[in-house]
Scaffold this motif. Sequence first.
Motif, PDB file in Angstrom:
ATOM      1  N   GLY A  43       0.837  -1.200   0.000  1.00  0.00           N
ATOM      2  CA  GLY A  43       0.000   0.000   0.000  1.00  0.00           C
ATOM      3  C   GLY A  43       0.869   1.246   0.000  1.00  0.00           C
ATOM      4  N   TYR A  44       0.730   2.061   1.037  1.00  0.00           N
ATOM      5  CA  TYR A  44       1.476   3.311   1.129  1.00  0.00           C
ATOM      6  C   TYR A  44       2.714   3.206   1.999  1.00  0.00           C
ATOM      7  CZ  TYR A  44      -2.463   5.264  -1.309  1.00  0.00           C
ATOM      8  OH  TYR A  44      -3.426   5.515  -2.251  1.00  0.00           O
ATOM      9  N   GLY A  45       2.995   2.005   2.496  1.00  0.00           N
ATOM     10  CA  GLY A  45       4.232   1.746   3.230  1.00  0.00           C
ATOM     11  C   GLY A  45       4.470   2.668   4.402  1.00  0.00           C
ATOM     12  N   THR A  46       5.711   3.058   4.571  1.00  0.00           N
ATOM     13  CA  THR A  46       6.098   3.888   5.711  1.00  0.00           C
ATOM     14  C   THR A  46       5.876   5.374   5.464  1.00  0.00           C
ATOM     15  OG1 THR A  46       8.367   3.973   4.900  1.00  0.00           O
ATOM     16  CG2 THR A  46       7.842   2.231   6.493  1.00  0.00           C
ATOM     17  N   ARG A  47       5.443   5.741   4.267  1.00  0.00           N
ATOM     18  CA  ARG A  47       5.253   7.166   3.969  1.00  0.00           C
ATOM     19  C   ARG A  47       3.823   7.642   4.196  1.00  0.00           C
ATOM     20  NH1 ARG A  47       5.197   4.434  -0.769  1.00  0.00           N
ATOM     21  NH2 ARG A  47       3.650   5.003  -2.314  1.00  0.00           N
ATOM     22  N   GLY A  48       2.840   6.742   4.123  1.00  0.00           N
ATOM     23  CA  GLY A  48       1.451   7.161   4.250  1.00  0.00           C
ATOM     24  C   GLY A  48       1.041   8.013   3.058  1.00  0.00           C
ATOM     25  N   GLN A  49      -0.193   8.480   3.070  1.00  0.00           N
ATOM     26  CA  GLN A  49      -0.683   9.322   1.973  1.00  0.00           C
ATOM     27  C   GLN A  49      -1.939  10.050   2.450  1.00  0.00           C
ATOM     28  OE1 GLN A  49       0.531   9.903  -1.150  1.00  0.00           O
ATOM     29  NE2 GLN A  49      -1.183  11.225  -1.637  1.00  0.00           N
TER      30      GLN A  49
END
Length: 68
Positions: A43-49
Amino acid sequence: ETIFDQSSEATFNVGGVVPGFSEALRMLKPGGNGTFILPSSLGYGTRGQGSIPPGSVIIFDINLISVN
């Protein structure tokens, strides 16, 4: 639980979505549907969105209407 999109009809460029969404679409044929639970790594991993925090598991309910 946070709902970030409830589009009833949307068009996507497969290259512009998270990796897990692209994989999910490849499993469906037009007219097919499924629920896909994506780990954060797909998905958006460790960065988020936006409103999606880093490390989030994402659940997609997909009804594939057509492929262009």
